[in-house]
Write a protein that holds these residues in place. Structure first.
Motif, PDB file in Angstrom:
ATOM      1  N   ARG A  11       0.847  -1.196   0.000  1.00  0.00           N
ATOM      2  CA  ARG A  11       0.000   0.000   0.000  1.00  0.00           C
ATOM      3  C   ARG A  11       0.880   1.243   0.000  1.00  0.00           C
ATOM      4  O   ARG A  11       2.028   1.199   0.445  1.00  0.00           O
ATOM      5  CB  ARG A  11      -0.914  -0.001   1.228  1.00  0.00           C
ATOM      6  N   GLU A  12       0.303   2.331  -0.472  1.00  0.00           N
ATOM      7  CA  GLU A  12       1.071   3.566  -0.516  1.00  0.00           C
ATOM      8  C   GLU A  12       1.286   4.103   0.895  1.00  0.00           C
ATOM      9  O   GLU A  12       0.375   4.080   1.718  1.00  0.00           O
ATOM     10  CB  GLU A  12       0.346   4.612  -1.374  1.00  0.00           C
ATOM     11  N   ILE A  13       2.477   4.574   1.177  1.00  0.00           N
ATOM     12  CA  ILE A  13       2.759   5.141   2.487  1.00  0.00           C
ATOM     13  C   ILE A  13       3.298   6.560   2.318  1.00  0.00           C
ATOM     14  O   ILE A  13       3.681   6.952   1.219  1.00  0.00           O
ATOM     15  CB  ILE A  13       3.758   4.273   3.305  1.00  0.00           C
ATOM     16  N   ASP A  17       6.256   9.126   7.258  1.00  0.00           N
ATOM     17  CA  ASP A  17       6.237   7.966   8.156  1.00  0.00           C
ATOM     18  C   ASP A  17       7.633   7.453   8.488  1.00  0.00           C
ATOM     19  O   ASP A  17       7.799   6.654   9.399  1.00  0.00           O
ATOM     20  CB  ASP A  17       5.444   6.818   7.515  1.00  0.00           C
ATOM     21  N   ARG A  38       5.827   2.835  -1.540  1.00  0.00           N
ATOM     22  CA  ARG A  38       4.926   1.771  -1.093  1.00  0.00           C
ATOM     23  C   ARG A  38       5.525   1.005   0.066  1.00  0.00           C
ATOM     24  O   ARG A  38       6.731   0.881   0.185  1.00  0.00           O
ATOM     25  CB  ARG A  38       4.628   0.802  -2.246  1.00  0.00           C
ATOM     26  N   SER A  39       4.661   0.520   0.912  1.00  0.00           N
ATOM     27  CA  SER A  39       5.090  -0.256   2.073  1.00  0.00           C
ATOM     28  C   SER A  39       5.469  -1.655   1.628  1.00  0.00           C
ATOM     29  O   SER A  39       4.610  -2.470   1.320  1.00  0.00           O
ATOM     30  CB  SER A  39       3.954  -0.304   3.090  1.00  0.00           C
ATOM     31  N   TRP A  43      11.045  -1.682   4.865  1.00  0.00           N
ATOM     32  CA  TRP A  43      10.211  -0.548   5.240  1.00  0.00           C
ATOM     33  C   TRP A  43       9.361  -0.103   4.047  1.00  0.00           C
ATOM     34  O   TRP A  43       8.152  -0.105   4.110  1.00  0.00           O
ATOM     35  CB  TRP A  43      11.057   0.634   5.729  1.00  0.00           C
ATOM     36  N   GLY A  44      10.041   0.275   2.984  1.00  0.00           N
ATOM     37  CA  GLY A  44       9.300   0.734   1.826  1.00  0.00           C
ATOM     38  C   GLY A  44      10.098   0.600   0.550  1.00  0.00           C
ATOM     39  O   GLY A  44      11.280   0.267   0.565  1.00  0.00           O
TER      40      GLY A  44
END
Ligand SMILES: [Zn+2]
Length: 97
Positions: A11-13, A17, A38-39, A43-44
């Motif tokens: 999902r987009e983060i 964050d 994105r997650s 982490w991303g």
């Protein structure tokens, strides 16, 4: 959670964050340039603005050296030839070669 939601990964983060200030600053700038965060993974993952995502950068959530991690991300981001604000989607849908 529905069956559909269970399949949604990456999902987009938000750049905000990230726990490191230095990395956050770089992420914010790239997201502002059209990169997608994105997650995923540790982490991303950053995806460049190109339609075919020519450049993908893993972003660690707890870098030992945040300054170095920020510079690494910045350096890798230059691999994407797309100039910020320019023709976003390098159209590769047509015939190549
Ligand atoms: Zn690209």
């Amino acid at each position: 959670m529905t069956a559909v939601e269970a399949y949604v990964v990456g999902r987009e983060i938000a750049a905000a964050d990230h726990p490191s200030k230095e990395v956050r600053a770089v992420l914010k700038r790239l997201v502002g340039d059209g990169w997608t965060l994105r997650s995923e993974a540790h982490w991303g993952t950053l995806y460049c603005p190109c339609e075919d995502h020519c450049t993908v950068i893993r972003v660690g959530g707890t870098p030992k050296n945040p300054g170095q991690e920020a510079r690494r991300i910045q350096r890798k981001a230059k691999w994407c030839p797309l100039p910020p604000g320019d023709a976003r989607a390098a159209p590769r849908s047509g015939v190549v070669n």
